[in-house]
Motif scaffolding. Structure first.
Motif, PDB file in Angstrom:
ATOM      1  N   ILE A   1      32.531  24.713  38.298  1.00 23.54           N
ATOM      2  CA  ILE A   1      31.587  24.051  38.462  1.00 23.54           C
ATOM      3  C   ILE A   1      30.215  24.533  37.911  1.00 23.54           C
ATOM      4  CG2 ILE A   1      32.433  23.520  40.761  1.00 23.54           C
ATOM      5  CD1 ILE A   1      30.568  25.539  41.833  1.00 23.54           C
TER       6      ILE A   1
ATOM      7  N   LEU B   1      27.650  39.154  44.032  1.00 23.81           N
ATOM      8  CA  LEU B   1      26.799  39.325  42.871  1.00 23.81           C
ATOM      9  C   LEU B   1      26.075  40.451  43.078  1.00 23.81           C
ATOM     10  CD1 LEU B   1      26.823  35.620  41.110  1.00 23.81           C
ATOM     11  CD2 LEU B   1      28.007  37.708  40.463  1.00 23.81           C
ATOM     12  N   THR B   2      25.345  40.417  44.165  1.00 23.32           N
ATOM     13  CA  THR B   2      24.095  41.351  44.435  1.00 23.32           C
ATOM     14  C   THR B   2      24.614  42.694  44.191  1.00 23.32           C
ATOM     15  OG1 THR B   2      23.426  39.829  46.136  1.00 23.32           O
ATOM     16  CG2 THR B   2      22.239  41.900  45.731  1.00 23.32           C
TER      17      THR B   2
ATOM     18  N   PHE C   1      30.083  35.174  32.651  1.00 28.38           N
ATOM     19  CA  PHE C   1      29.266  36.339  33.224  1.00 28.38           C
ATOM     20  C   PHE C   1      29.676  37.406  31.947  1.00 28.38           C
ATOM     21  CE2 PHE C   1      29.532  33.770  36.743  1.00 28.38           C
ATOM     22  CZ  PHE C   1      28.042  34.201  37.759  1.00 28.38           C
TER      23      PHE C   1
HETATM   24  P1  ADP Z   1      29.729  34.522  47.242  1.00 26.54           P
HETATM   25  O1  ADP Z   1      30.553  34.049  46.230  1.00 26.54           O
HETATM   26  O2  ADP Z   1      30.121  35.179  48.295  1.00 26.54           O
HETATM   27  O3  ADP Z   1      28.856  33.271  47.812  1.00 26.54           O
HETATM   28  P2  ADP Z   1      28.306  35.990  45.214  1.00 26.54           P
HETATM   29  O4  ADP Z   1      27.140  36.763  45.302  1.00 26.54           O
HETATM   30  O5  ADP Z   1      29.554  36.369  44.621  1.00 26.54           O
HETATM   31  O6  ADP Z   1      28.428  35.513  46.567  1.00 26.54           O
HETATM   32  O7  ADP Z   1      27.777  34.488  44.390  1.00 26.54           O
HETATM   33  C1  ADP Z   1      26.453  34.032  44.658  1.00 26.54           C
HETATM   34  C2  ADP Z   1      26.681  32.618  44.309  1.00 26.54           C
HETATM   35  O8  ADP Z   1      26.561  32.342  42.976  1.00 26.54           O
HETATM   36  C3  ADP Z   1      27.738  31.692  44.681  1.00 26.54           C
HETATM   37  O9  ADP Z   1      27.475  31.248  46.282  1.00 26.54           O
HETATM   38  C4  ADP Z   1      27.959  30.583  43.802  1.00 26.54           C
HETATM   39  O10 ADP Z   1      27.042  29.502  44.193  1.00 26.54           O
HETATM   40  C5  ADP Z   1      27.270  31.308  42.511  1.00 26.54           C
HETATM   41  N1  ADP Z   1      28.301  31.834  41.456  1.00 26.54           N
HETATM   42  C6  ADP Z   1      28.937  32.912  41.467  1.00 26.54           C
HETATM   43  N2  ADP Z   1      29.985  33.059  40.704  1.00 26.54           N
HETATM   44  C7  ADP Z   1      29.987  31.676  40.058  1.00 26.54           C
HETATM   45  C8  ADP Z   1      30.994  31.086  39.164  1.00 26.54           C
HETATM   46  N3  ADP Z   1      31.808  31.676  38.497  1.00 26.54           N
HETATM   47  N4  ADP Z   1      30.529  29.813  39.163  1.00 26.54           N
HETATM   48  C9  ADP Z   1      29.807  29.072  39.542  1.00 26.54           C
HETATM   49  N5  ADP Z   1      28.886  29.610  40.463  1.00 26.54           N
HETATM   50  C10 ADP Z   1      29.087  30.765  40.749  1.00 26.54           C
END
Ligand code: ADP
Length: 722
Positions: A507, A539-540, A565
């Motif tokens: 997305i 991600l944090t 990433f």
């Molecule tokens: P979580 O996945 O539990 O919501 P993360 O800290 O891993 O938390 O990710 C934070 C946000 O970053 C996600 O809610 C999403 O909106 C966005 N995100 C992370 N990885 C992706 C990805 N591969 N593609 C799109 N959006 C991503």
């Protein structure tokens, strides 16, 4: 006139003329003598003639006589013998040596006693007349000049000393400040030739002043113990002066009124005179430094007073800095205390939250195997999956909380990065398959890698978490297309870098959200329109982990096209990885090898005080091992003394009394158990525990809740590793 007459006339004229000449000559001589005498007597410098043998004054002018403290030159000539009046031994001998060798001395300087035995400096130039046995010369009094020179030198030295002292204070460590103040006080005290030097602090709340530092010259009695709480009411005018920032001098203590509190304090200390300089912090006097003259009265010059002021200001600065450091230390200690409280709270919460999961996850796993009815099986699986999700969330929250207040120590090992990436990749193949995604692995295919090039030093578990989280996100946020795991090793100017990319066709992330995704609890879709489950912590934590490993993480993304990433980790300069503990070991055997090596006859002692865990383990482990269980530490100790176990599993929290770690340490002291594998089982989650337990002497670690699989794996590992 006859010739005789003429002759006699001539003779008379000639005689007259001779007489006249003589008279003129005499007159001239008298004039010149007078000139000479005037010159000699009225000269502004001293003129002298002395006897070579003993320096007896043979001739002098008035000026010289006055220089030597005599009212008349006659008396001076009669009495004075220079050889007896040189102040410094050997000086006359030195002068005689020079004058005999060179015939003259020029600008020779020496100290002489005057008639009244006072001392003065003279500078003279002279010529020797060996045939006549005397020395003649000219002398001047240079005492003033000398005093001026000495004063300038003294002030210069004083300034130098202050500079030295202040430079010593610049980088001084906190614990040395007091000893350095003491040193400085002694140095200044000695320098100004005081008998006592001291520092007092004013405490206006208690209305007292306190002697905090003191230095005493030899033979002078210390007073610091008697001057700990001097009431300010006793010395009102003294305090008033200081409060105004004025210097206070007492030239003669005995000139003060007998009823004066200042005199009453100073007199018993045998002080004759003193000077005190206020220590001003802006407009407030925080104390004073003082110098006593005990042996004899002493007057300080203006210049000295100025320099003492500088010293007082220096001390004020040092004191202020010290106070600041003290406040900082107190604040730090308070923060550390808070952290400790947080840490206990965290550990307890972690324990309380995790323990029930042992039962939920473990028994739902067993139930799922036992139940045959598909619907019921589905229910049980849901319980299992939900609890797994809950524990994942819990783990993330706990990891982040711990990262917030503590920097984890890293355990750096040599790992095969290709294998690690492979394992992470495999872990998610089913999930990718379920979503019909093309799941591509493209690691180290850009060129031919040497085998040992792929062995890198890093913290295995952190790196795994990083990659797993990225792949998991990629799958979560991609509905169609592909996921690709890519990796290369790049050579850059400053060394080698491991580059890992997780690319998806999902997305994507809008431009304005690219920053917030790294922040805790933040997600791209938030609030009511939230489209995805999740904590927003992945991600944090991932970013923090990458940074802990000395690397950086970035994202490139286009909405509805996908995201990539990228992690960059330095691989060569392991020393750059910020680590307090580095354990290097090479582990090339795989899990498969260990499975082959399983020995079903191994004897294990399990120490655990919780029934659920005991029950669960007793159900799954005996198939492979002979397991004995005890609930208490003392029972465990008895057992290990009686029997020889091949391994031990010890729960850290054993209720009251000694804990599992202490029990392990006691068992380690028994020679047979020196190298026995001992597994720490803990519900006090998070990285720190693992490292701490391993450092304390456990060989393996598992945290509750664990799956049956995890437990079997770690038990197998215990026998494989040792
Ligand atoms: P979580 O996945 O539990 O919501 P993360 O800290 O891993 O938390 O990710 C934070 C946000 O970053 C996600 O809610 C999403 O909106 C966005 N995100 C992370 N990885 C992706 C990805 N591969 N593609 C799109 N959006 C991503």
């Amino acid at each position: 006139m006859n010739t005789t007459q003429k002759n006699s006339d001539l003779a008379r004229k000639a005689l007259l003329s001779i007489l006249e000449d003589e008279k003129i000559a005499k007159e001239k001589l008298r004039e010149s003598e007078e000139t000479y005498r005037n010159l000699f007597q009225n000269a502004q410098v001293g003129l002298f003639r002395t006897r070579i043998s003993d320096g007896k004054i043979l001739e002098s002018n008035e000026q010289l006589a006055r220089m030597f403290g005599y009212d008349s030159r006659e008396e001076f000539i009669k009495e004075y013998v220079t050889s007896q009046n040189y102040v410094d031994a050997g000086t006359r001998e030195k002068m005689i040596e020079i004058i005999k060798r060179d015939g003259v001395v020029k600008n020779f300087e020496a100290r002489f006693y005057r008639k009244d035995k006072s001392i003065f400096w003279a500078r003279f130039s002279a010529k020797i007349y060996p045939d006549k046995g005397w020395i003649e010369g000219v002398a001047e009094d240079i005492t003033e000049l000398r005093l001026m020179e000495a004063k300038i030198k003294y002030e210069h030295e004083f300034r130098k000393l202050l500079m030295e002292i202040s430079s010593r204070f610049i980088n001084i460590s906190f614990d040395k400040v007091n000893s350095e103040i003491q040193n400085a006080l002694a140095e200044i005290g000695k320098f100004v030739n005081a008998d006592r030097a001291y520092i007092f602090d004013y405490d206006y709340n208690k209305n007292v002043c306190i002697n905090t530092f003191e230095w005493c010259a030899e033979g002078i009695s210390p007073q610091i113990d008697n001057l700990q709480n001097v009431p300010l009411d006793m010395i009102p005018w003294w305090v008033e002066k200081h409060k105004k920032g004025e210097i206070l001098t007492v030239t003669d203590v005995f000139a003060l009124n007998e009823s004066d509190g200042v005199r009453q304090i100073l007199e018993p200390q045998e002080i004759k005179s003193l000077i005190t300089v206020p220590m001003m912090n802006e407009n407030i006097c925080i104390g004073f430094i003082g110098f006593d003259a005990v042996k004899k009265r002493r007057v300080f010059t203006d210049e000295e007073i100025q320099l003492l002021k500088v010293f007082a200001q220096l001390l004020v600065n040092v004191k202020l800095r010290q106070e600041m450091v003290e406040q900082l230390i107190a604040a730090k200690e308070k923060a550390e205390e808070m952290n400790k409280v947080k840490s206990y709270f965290f550990a307890n919460m972690s324990h309380e939250l995790r323990t029930p999961f042992v039962g939920i996850i473990g028994f739902s796993e067993i139930l799922s195997e036992l139940i045959t009815d598909p619907e019921q099986k589905e229910f049980v699986n849901r319980i299992h999956n939900s609890s797994k999700r809950l524990i994942e969330t819990l783990n993330k929250v706990l990891s982040l909380t711990r990262l917030e207040f503590e920097k984890p120590k890293l355990i750096i090992k040599e790992i095969n990065i290709e294998e690690l990436l492979d394992e992470s990749f495999k872990l998610f193949s089913k999930a990718a398959e379920k979503k019909n995604l093309k799941y591509i692995k493209n690691i180290f295919t850009d060129r031919k890698y040497k085998k040992d090039e792929l062995i890198i030093k890093t913290e295995d578990s952190l790196l795994r978490d990083i990659i797993n989280n990225l792949i998991s996100n990629a799958i979560k946020y991609t509905n169609e297309g592909s996921i690709e795991l890519k990796s290369v090793i790049e050579k850059r100017q400053d060394g080698k870098y491991l580059i890992i990319k997780v690319a998806d066709t999902g997305i994507g992330i809008p431009e304005d959200k690219k920053e917030i995704i790294w922040r805790e609890f933040r997600q791209v879709s938030e609030g009511r329109s939230r489209a995805f489950e999740g904590t927003g912590l992945g991600l944090t934590i991932t970013k923090k982990y990458v940074e802990l490993l000395g690397g950086k993480i970035t994202v490139e993304s286009e909405l509805e096209k996908g995201s990539t990433f990228t992690i960059e980790l330095p691989v060569q300069r392991v020393s750059q990885v910020d680590t307090s503990i580095t354990i290097t070991e090479t582990d090339n055997t795989t899990e498969k090898d260990s499975l082959i090596n399983v020995q079903p006859t191994k004897r294990i002692l399990y120490v655990e005080d919780e029934n659920i865990a005991l029950d669960l383990v007793s159900r799954v482990l005996p198939k492979h091992y002979k397991i004995e269980m005890v609930k208490k530490a003392d029972e465990a100790l008895e057992k290990v003394k009686k029997n020889k176990y091949d391994a031990l599993m010890i729960d850290i929290n054993l209720g009251r009394g000694i804990d599992g770690a202490q029990l392990m340490e006691m068992i380690r002291k028994i020679p047979e158990y020196k190298d026995t594998p001992i597994l720490a089982i803990t519900a006090f989650a998070a990285e720190k525990d693992e490292k701490e337990f391993l450092l304390r002497g456990f060989t393996h670690y598992i945290s509750k809740p664990f799956s049956i699989d995890d437990l079997i794996k770690v038990v197998r590992k215990m026998f494989k590793d040792t």
